[in-house]
Design a protein around this motif. Structure first.
Motif, short mmCIF file in Angstrom:
data_model
loop_
_atom_site.label_atom_id
_atom_site.label_comp_id
_atom_site.label_asym_id
_atom_site.label_seq_id
_atom_site.Cartn_x
_atom_site.Cartn_y
_atom_site.Cartn_z
N SER A 332 43.42 30.27 30.22
CA SER A 332 42.53 31.41 29.98
C SER A 332 42.75 32.53 30.99
CB SER A 332 41.07 30.98 30.06
OG SER A 332 40.81 30.00 29.11
N ALA A 333 43.36 32.20 32.13
CA ALA A 333 43.61 33.22 33.15
C ALA A 333 44.60 34.28 32.69
CB ALA A 333 44.11 32.56 34.44
N ILE A 334 45.21 34.07 31.53
CA ILE A 334 46.12 35.08 30.99
C ILE A 334 45.36 36.38 30.72
CG2 ILE A 334 45.86 34.40 28.56
CD1 ILE A 334 49.11 35.60 30.15
N VAL A 335 44.08 36.27 30.38
CA VAL A 335 43.31 37.48 30.03
C VAL A 335 43.14 38.41 31.24
CG1 VAL A 335 41.10 38.34 29.17
CG2 VAL A 335 42.18 36.39 28.07
N PRO A 336 42.59 37.93 32.38
CA PRO A 336 42.52 38.82 33.53
C PRO A 336 43.90 39.30 33.98
CG PRO A 336 41.70 36.62 34.11
CD PRO A 336 41.87 36.65 32.64
N THR A 337 44.90 38.43 33.87
CA THR A 337 46.24 38.82 34.31
C THR A 337 46.77 39.98 33.48
OG1 THR A 337 46.60 36.50 34.85
CG2 THR A 337 48.54 37.92 34.85
N LEU A 338 46.70 39.85 32.15
CA LEU A 338 47.22 40.92 31.31
C LEU A 338 46.42 42.20 31.44
CD1 LEU A 338 48.35 39.42 27.89
CD2 LEU A 338 49.73 40.41 29.71
N SER A 350 37.07 40.40 34.13
CA SER A 350 37.25 39.35 33.12
C SER A 350 37.54 37.99 33.75
CB SER A 350 38.35 39.74 32.14
OG SER A 350 39.59 39.70 32.79
N THR A 351 37.64 37.90 35.08
CA THR A 351 37.82 36.57 35.69
C THR A 351 36.59 35.71 35.45
OG1 THR A 351 36.99 37.37 37.80
CG2 THR A 351 39.36 37.33 37.54
N ARG A 352 35.53 36.30 34.94
CA ARG A 352 34.33 35.53 34.66
C ARG A 352 34.48 34.49 33.57
NH1 ARG A 352 28.94 38.94 34.87
NH2 ARG A 352 29.10 39.59 37.04
N ILE A 353 35.53 34.60 32.77
CA ILE A 353 35.72 33.58 31.75
C ILE A 353 36.20 32.28 32.39
CG2 ILE A 353 36.14 35.13 29.82
CD1 ILE A 353 39.09 34.60 30.17
#
Lengths: 571, 75
Positions: A332-338, A350-353
């Motif tokens: 799931s860390a792909i989201v904050p990364t992208l 978005s690291t909150r996910i």
């Protein structure tokens, strides 16, 4: 019944935010993956002439939270549920799973209305739901909606008045048996052969086919970001600034005060203004954020928006889960990364996910240290680009190595273990274009609101400091570190230091300086690593406790100057 | 035959027998409908400690290995 507010509650990725913006007319970001909404959004609407508060709550599978976004959801319900009507938004293509939360809400006796959203997709999937019957069984109003087109929203508003606590009685341990009973009564599924869409859905998460697909998707995305970004510069922003230039030159002639002239126009070389290097508020202060960074921000978030809305990101999360695990994170860390490649601010939010504080700390540190935002990437492309594609590749390779090794070390050194991937894989959907553009606009607005004040402040500060000769003192102070240890030219000290505020300012200050390939590489690596930027820092500050923040700043400074010094020795 | 989800065959419906984990995991999986008696299908399994993807109630979820190994199914 008194209705003070409406809470939109439901599983992740069922379209709560779309319904929210339909009800309130407020623009919010929506995507096709779970966890887009990590913080609640408030808005309001009028019902019978009375103002009612509407709250878009982050998605949750149950009332027993397992990550920060879900915690927010449950807390909101506890605090605000008293005099609220709950609109339970349900993905009607997944009735069975969604009913779990519905039944949990009924157990807590909230007055509610059920919105069977994504109604149009049920037909395509051969799912038939008798919602009148469902309404009878549950004892609460049930409405079929297609939030994206607005179908059923009026009906939903109408039904709010009839919200009820329901009449279903069941034992908690037998929730799933009860759901099974209900579903078998109200739902009929036709058997269908898998469509090409479903075949692609599976192919893109299988390792053998998924990895080549991912490489193609990412290369295409990169290609489109470049094409769109360059197109915007060549055909929109550069012509605009060319048209604006005579105005600045005329203004320059009108102003007599030297100091004011310097602040507004900056350095004027023989009556010619250089937008890139003059360093005045009206010249570089506008040109760098608008004409050099903004076009790529637009291009980046447009392409990312497509990836988000089609539902591709969760698939990328699955494919990269292994890599992220080595760094103490999961897919799931792909989201904050992208998101961070665009601007670190939404990335940090978005690291909150991610479930635990340890994960969020690692994710935020990696984001700040090794994920270049568009402004940082512009520096890399402009500064290092002079020495060719290979030099650029070197910078990104260095950053990737830093990303991997810092993550690996943090995972090894920090106490605790990291939770595993737990992610819903949504079906592919065709992006809804007006929604896509709205989202793009919200993100551009964020960028402008964050970027412009800081860039202006930075340019102003530089001019003031120059005038009062403070910069030479600053320069002298940092010179041993920057010239001695990193081997960068003396003139670059101020630019590097100003990178604290914003990277775009640093870029315009470093552009005129003659640097060798090695120096350009070190300068851009250092700028990308040692500090994110003021705006991101503020977010990180809000997300972490003070001790973690100090730890993080220490790690950033230590690692970046170690890496910089090392590069100075080996390159 | 009772085995865990990791060893369950790909692409075939199996029945959940038990979730042998802590209360947190149980609750989480419970909310998705991964409860004794439910049909579940493993669609994809990634090599080298990667996640698996299961189909339950018509939706798909990616689960880490540790979680998957705690779901006992009947084949």
């Amino acid at each position: 019944m008194k209705m003070r507010r409406i809470l939109l509650l439901g599983n992740p990725n069922v379209g709560k935010s779309v319904i929210f913006s339909r009800l309130t007319g407020t623009d919010v970001i929506v995507s096709n993956y779970p966890g887009t909404t990590v913080e609640y959004t408030k808005g309001s609407m009028k019902i019978n002439g009375k103002e009612v508060e509407v709250i878009d709550v982050p998605g949750t599978y149950s009332l027993k939270p397992s990550n920060k976004a879900e915690e927010v959801a449950v807390k909101m319900l506890e605090e605000l549920g008293k005099d609220a009507v709950v609109v339970n938004v349900v993905d009607s293509t997944n009735l069975e799973r969604n009913l779990y939360l519905t039944l949990e809400l009924m157990k807590k006796k909230f007055p509610m209305v059920v919105a069977l959203n994504l109604w149009d997709e049920t037909n395509k999937k051969g799912i038939h739901i008798d919602y009148k019957k469902l309404e009878k069984i549950l004892g609460v109003p049930v409405v079929a909606t297609v939030a994206i087109t607005g179908e059923g929203i009026k009906d939903l508003v109408e039904k709010l008045k009839h919200a009820s606590r329901g009449k279903l009685r069941f034992s908690e341990d037998w929730t799933w048996e009860k759901i099974g009973e209900i579903v078998s009564e109200v739902q009929r599924i036709e058997h269908r052969h898998p469509t090409w869409k479903e075949i692609l859905e599976t192919a893109s998460v299988k390792p053998i086919t998924g990895i080549p697909i991912a490489i193609i998707v990412l290369l295409l995305s990169f290609f489109f970001v470049r094409i769109i970004g360059e197109g915007l510069i060549d055909y929109v922003f550069d012509p605009l600034f060319e048209a604006y230039k005579p105005f600045v030159i005329r203004l320059d002639g009108m102003i007599k005060n030297e100091f004011l002239k310097k602040i507004l126009m900056g350095e004027v070389f023989d009556g010619e203004i250089s937008f890139e290097e003059s360093l005045g508020l009206l010249t570089t202060g506008l040109y760098v954020p608008f004409a050099m960074v903004l076009p790529y921000v637009v291009a980046f978030y447009f392409v990312l928006g497509i990836l988000e809305d089609t539902g591709y990101l969760p698939r990328l999360a699955v494919l990269l889960d292994n890599v992220f695990h080595k760094l103490g994170l999961h897919g799931s860390a792909i989201v904050p990364t992208l998101l961070g490649f665009g601007c670190n601010v939404p990335g940090a939010l978005s690291t909150r996910i991610l479930e635990t504080r340890r994960q969020r700390f690692i994710a935020l540190t990696l984001l700040s240290i090794a994920i270049p935002c568009i402004a940082q990437s512009s520096i890399i492309f402009v500064l290092v680009g002079r020495y060719g594609v290979w030099a650029i590749a070197k910078v990104y390779s260095i950053l990737s190595i830093v990303w991997l090794s810092v993550g690996y070390l943090l995972n090894k050194l920090m106490k605790g273990s990291s939770p595993e991937l737990f992610l819903e894989i949504p079906p592919y959907r065709f992006p809804y274009i007006p929604g896509l553009l709205k989202k793009l606009w919200i993100r551009i607005r964020w960028f402008l609101e964050d970027a412009i004040p800081y860039v202006m402040l930075g340019v102003l500060l530089v001019n003031f400091l120059y005038t009062f000769n403070v910069l030479s003192t600053v320069s002298r102070f940092f010179e041993p570190l920057i010239s001695g240890w990193l081997g960068l030219p003396k003139e670059s000290v101020v630019g590097i230091v100003m990178g604290f505020l914003r990277k775009d300012i640093a870029m315009s200050m470093l552009l005129p300086i003659n640097m060798t390939e090695k120096q350009a590489i070190i300068a851009s690596v250092i700028l990308a690593m040692y500090f994110p930027c003021m705006a991101t820092f503020v977010i990180v500050f809000k997300e972490l406790c003070a001790r973690d923040l100090i730890k993080m700043v220490f790690i950033m400074l230590l690692v970046s100057f170690l890496v910089g010094g090392f590069l100075n020795k080996i390159l | 035959m009772k085995i865990d989800l990791l060893r369950a065959p790909l692409g075939r419906d199996v029945i959940v027998i038990d979730v042998v984990g802590g209360i947190c995991l149980k609750q989480r999986l419970f909310a998705l409908g991964i409860v004794p008696g439910k049909k579940i299908k493993k669609v994809v399994q990634h090599p080298m400690g990667g996640p698996i993807i299961v189909e339950i109630n018509g939706s798909r979820f990616a689960l880490g290995r540790g979680m998957a190994s705690k779901v006992i199914v009947e084949v």
